[in-house]
Motif scaffolding. Structure first.
Motif, PDB file in Angstrom:
ATOM      1  N   GLU A  46       0.750  -1.294  -0.035  1.00 26.48           N
ATOM      2  CA  GLU A  46      -0.045   0.069   0.081  1.00 26.48           C
ATOM      3  C   GLU A  46       0.921   1.189   0.129  1.00 26.48           C
ATOM      4  OE1 GLU A  46      -2.921  -0.058   2.903  1.00 26.48           O
ATOM      5  OE2 GLU A  46      -3.296  -2.279   2.872  1.00 26.48           O
ATOM      6  N   TYR A  47       2.119   1.166   0.869  1.00 28.72           N
ATOM      7  CA  TYR A  47       2.828   2.485   0.967  1.00 28.72           C
ATOM      8  C   TYR A  47       3.776   2.501  -0.325  1.00 28.72           C
ATOM      9  CZ  TYR A  47       0.860   3.698   5.397  1.00 28.72           C
ATOM     10  OH  TYR A  47       0.015   3.809   6.303  1.00 28.72           O
ATOM     11  N   VAL A  48       4.561   1.726  -0.831  1.00 30.54           N
ATOM     12  CA  VAL A  48       5.671   1.715  -1.549  1.00 30.54           C
ATOM     13  C   VAL A  48       5.279   2.272  -2.997  1.00 30.54           C
ATOM     14  CG1 VAL A  48       7.243   0.296  -2.961  1.00 30.54           C
ATOM     15  CG2 VAL A  48       7.005   0.087  -0.539  1.00 30.54           C
ATOM     16  N   PRO A  49       4.021   1.706  -3.496  1.00 32.97           N
ATOM     17  CA  PRO A  49       3.372   2.246  -4.720  1.00 32.97           C
ATOM     18  C   PRO A  49       3.243   3.641  -4.473  1.00 32.97           C
ATOM     19  CG  PRO A  49       2.171   0.247  -4.446  1.00 32.97           C
ATOM     20  CD  PRO A  49       3.288   0.770  -3.143  1.00 32.97           C
ATOM     21  N   ALA A  50       2.713   4.185  -3.552  1.00 29.15           N
ATOM     22  CA  ALA A  50       2.261   5.661  -3.189  1.00 29.15           C
ATOM     23  C   ALA A  50       3.872   6.540  -3.446  1.00 29.15           C
ATOM     24  CB  ALA A  50       1.640   5.890  -2.016  1.00 29.15           C
ATOM     25  N   ILE A  51       4.825   5.990  -2.739  1.00 33.68           N
ATOM     26  CA  ILE A  51       6.020   6.458  -2.582  1.00 33.68           C
ATOM     27  C   ILE A  51       6.905   6.541  -4.118  1.00 33.68           C
ATOM     28  CG2 ILE A  51       8.174   6.498  -1.477  1.00 33.68           C
ATOM     29  CD1 ILE A  51       7.252   4.797   0.766  1.00 33.68           C
ATOM     30  N   LEU A  52       6.627   5.470  -4.663  1.00 35.48           N
ATOM     31  CA  LEU A  52       7.147   5.565  -6.052  1.00 35.48           C
ATOM     32  C   LEU A  52       6.160   6.586  -6.901  1.00 35.48           C
ATOM     33  CD1 LEU A  52       7.552   1.800  -6.536  1.00 35.48           C
ATOM     34  CD2 LEU A  52       9.170   3.545  -6.330  1.00 35.48           C
ATOM     35  N   ARG A  53       5.050   6.749  -6.958  1.00 33.05           N
ATOM     36  CA  ARG A  53       4.341   7.711  -7.464  1.00 33.05           C
ATOM     37  C   ARG A  53       4.688   9.056  -7.245  1.00 33.05           C
ATOM     38  NH1 ARG A  53      -0.196   4.354  -6.515  1.00 33.05           N
ATOM     39  NH2 ARG A  53      -0.738   5.489  -4.861  1.00 33.05           N
ATOM     40  N   THR A  54       4.961   9.442  -5.886  1.00 33.18           N
ATOM     41  CA  THR A  54       5.335  10.725  -5.267  1.00 33.18           C
ATOM     42  C   THR A  54       7.031  11.195  -5.911  1.00 33.18           C
ATOM     43  OG1 THR A  54       4.264  10.231  -3.494  1.00 33.18           O
ATOM     44  CG2 THR A  54       6.111  12.142  -3.375  1.00 33.18           C
ATOM     45  N   VAL A  55       7.739  10.088  -6.107  1.00 36.68           N
ATOM     46  CA  VAL A  55       9.191  10.667  -6.513  1.00 36.68           C
ATOM     47  C   VAL A  55       8.969  10.783  -7.977  1.00 36.68           C
ATOM     48  CG1 VAL A  55      10.207   9.370  -4.912  1.00 36.68           C
ATOM     49  CG2 VAL A  55       9.859   7.924  -6.693  1.00 36.68           C
ATOM     50  N   ARG A  56       8.226   9.971  -8.616  1.00 40.51           N
ATOM     51  CA  ARG A  56       8.062  10.175 -10.227  1.00 40.51           C
ATOM     52  C   ARG A  56       7.448  11.836 -10.568  1.00 40.51           C
ATOM     53  NH1 ARG A  56       6.423   4.948 -10.438  1.00 40.51           N
ATOM     54  NH2 ARG A  56       4.147   5.277 -10.407  1.00 40.51           N
ATOM     55  N   MET A  57       6.368  12.171  -9.603  1.00 34.15           N
ATOM     56  CA  MET A  57       5.759  13.520  -9.729  1.00 34.15           C
ATOM     57  C   MET A  57       7.089  14.407  -9.359  1.00 34.15           C
ATOM     58  SD  MET A  57       1.971  13.132  -8.479  1.00 34.15           S
ATOM     59  CE  MET A  57       2.067  12.317  -7.085  1.00 34.15           C
ATOM     60  N   ILE A  58       7.615  14.150  -8.268  1.00 33.75           N
ATOM     61  CA  ILE A  58       8.921  15.223  -7.991  1.00 33.75           C
ATOM     62  C   ILE A  58       9.883  15.236  -9.253  1.00 33.75           C
ATOM     63  CG2 ILE A  58      10.835  15.579  -6.289  1.00 33.75           C
ATOM     64  CD1 ILE A  58       9.358  14.371  -4.201  1.00 33.75           C
ATOM     65  N   GLU A  59      10.259  14.300  -9.763  1.00 35.54           N
ATOM     66  CA  GLU A  59      11.107  14.181 -11.013  1.00 35.54           C
ATOM     67  C   GLU A  59      10.597  15.182 -11.838  1.00 35.54           C
ATOM     68  OE1 GLU A  59      13.398   9.734  -9.558  1.00 35.54           O
ATOM     69  OE2 GLU A  59      11.835  10.053 -11.337  1.00 35.54           O
ATOM     70  N   ALA A  60       9.289  14.571 -12.258  1.00 32.56           N
ATOM     71  CA  ALA A  60       8.723  15.347 -13.245  1.00 32.56           C
ATOM     72  C   ALA A  60       8.612  16.974 -13.004  1.00 32.56           C
ATOM     73  CB  ALA A  60       7.379  14.891 -13.714  1.00 32.56           C
ATOM     74  N   ASP A  61       8.601  17.397 -12.008  1.00 34.59           N
ATOM     75  CA  ASP A  61       8.399  18.852 -11.926  1.00 34.59           C
ATOM     76  C   ASP A  61       9.744  19.321 -11.862  1.00 34.59           C
ATOM     77  OD1 ASP A  61       5.690  18.716 -11.387  1.00 34.59           O
ATOM     78  OD2 ASP A  61       5.747  19.262  -9.232  1.00 34.59           O
ATOM     79  N   MET A  62      10.726  18.658 -11.313  1.00 34.85           N
ATOM     80  CA  MET A  62      12.413  19.105 -11.538  1.00 34.85           C
ATOM     81  C   MET A  62      12.554  19.354 -13.215  1.00 34.85           C
ATOM     82  SD  MET A  62      13.996  16.573  -8.867  1.00 34.85           S
ATOM     83  CE  MET A  62      15.726  16.742  -9.647  1.00 34.85           C
ATOM     84  N   MET A  63      12.185  18.390 -13.818  1.00 38.46           N
ATOM     85  CA  MET A  63      12.304  18.516 -15.381  1.00 38.46           C
ATOM     86  C   MET A  63      11.276  19.405 -16.229  1.00 38.46           C
ATOM     87  SD  MET A  63      13.405  14.488 -15.911  1.00 38.46           S
ATOM     88  CE  MET A  63      14.419  13.496 -14.585  1.00 38.46           C
ATOM     89  N   GLY A  64      10.623  19.976 -15.396  1.00 40.44           N
ATOM     90  CA  GLY A  64       9.614  20.649 -16.082  1.00 40.44           C
ATOM     91  C   GLY A  64       8.526  19.962 -17.030  1.00 40.44           C
TER      92      GLY A  64
END
Length: 264
Positions: A244-262
């Motif tokens: 339940e938690y690991v998929p949510a964390i993985l989604r979060t880091v993908r969104m952080i990375e996307a924001d970093m790359m614009g």
């Protein structure tokens, strides 16, 4: 790396100012576990003789970074000035905070972001849970990397030679009865983290505390930070955290990375 094990002036160039290094080692000797220290404590933690440690403590006190109470010394809030310029100019925590806030809200757990500094992780963003936690964590809190989920992720992201150097100098300490006991066992856990792309650490830093983390990567694919969720072991089994938690964390880091790359 312990304060007394950090490189000395003999390992540096002719520009190296030993007194500055010693003053910084005195300041680094204070921690969440040692917020107040005697002169003997500081001398022991830094490897300095008592006379040198005393002069440095009194100098730092004159500058407002240390205060003396009876026979003990403590850091003052003024030390925050030293890290403020770095943190205020660091865009990653600002980018990560909205995503960590959503993660923490969705799971009702503490969410955090940390970077690797030497052999320690440093918290640079934090959304605390309303639930009571026994580990005191704030921005700037440092922990040794090896018994933490974010540390495992960050170590797994190191170039192979840097990781080998880290493992060669590491001195493992048992934080709990579950803390990894050998360098070989730690290497296996780091390899597992690298292969699966996330880490789950079970009560190795503190009894009853689980942590799950995933890496944040830059455009070149290098690991630059780790995001995690901390949960009390009594609320979730390891299997539930993974499901339940690991998929949510993985989604979060993908969104952080996307924001970093614009790209978001």
């Amino acid at each position: 790396m312990r304060t007394s094990e950090r490189p000395t002036g003999e390992d540096r160039g002719p520009h190296f100012v030993q007194s500055v290094a010693r003053a910084l080692s005195v300041m680094r000797s204070f921690s969440a576990d040692r917020p107040s220290q005697s002169l003997a404590d500081v001398a022991r933690a830094t490897g300095l003789d008592r006379a040198t440690a005393r002069r440095l403590l009194l100098t730092l006190a004159d500058l407002g970074y240390v205060r003396a109470e009876a026979r003990d010394f403590q850091l003052t809030p003024r030390v925050l000035e030293l890290g403020y310029a770095y943190l205020s100019g660091l865009s990653l925590p600002e980018i990560a905070l909205p995503h960590l806030r959503k993660l923490a809200g969705d799971l009702n757990e503490t969410a955090a972001l940390a970077v690797l500094d030497g052999d320690e992780i440093v918290y640079v963003a934090l959304i605390p849970s309303s639930r009571v936690a026994t580990v005191r964590i704030n921005i700037g809190t440092r922990f040794e990397a090896y018994p933490t989920s974010m540390g495992r992720v960050l170590l797994a992201g190191l170039p192979e030679q840097q990781l080998e150097d880290y493992l060669a100098r590491l001195r493992l300490e048992s934080k709990t009865d579950r803390t990894v006991r050998s360098v070989d066992a730690l290497r296996q856990e780091i390899d597992r983290t690298r292969e699966q792309g996330w880490a789950l650490v079970e009560a190795e830093l503190e009894a009853g505390l689980r942590g799950a983390a995933a890496p944040v990567r830059d455009r070149a694919g290098a690991v630059i930070a780790a995001a995690n969720v901390s949960v009390h072991a009594g609320r979730m089994t390891p299997q539930e955290v993974e499901r339940e938690y690991v998929p949510a964390i993985l989604r979060t880091v993908r969104m952080i990375e996307a924001d970093m790359m614009g790209l978001a």
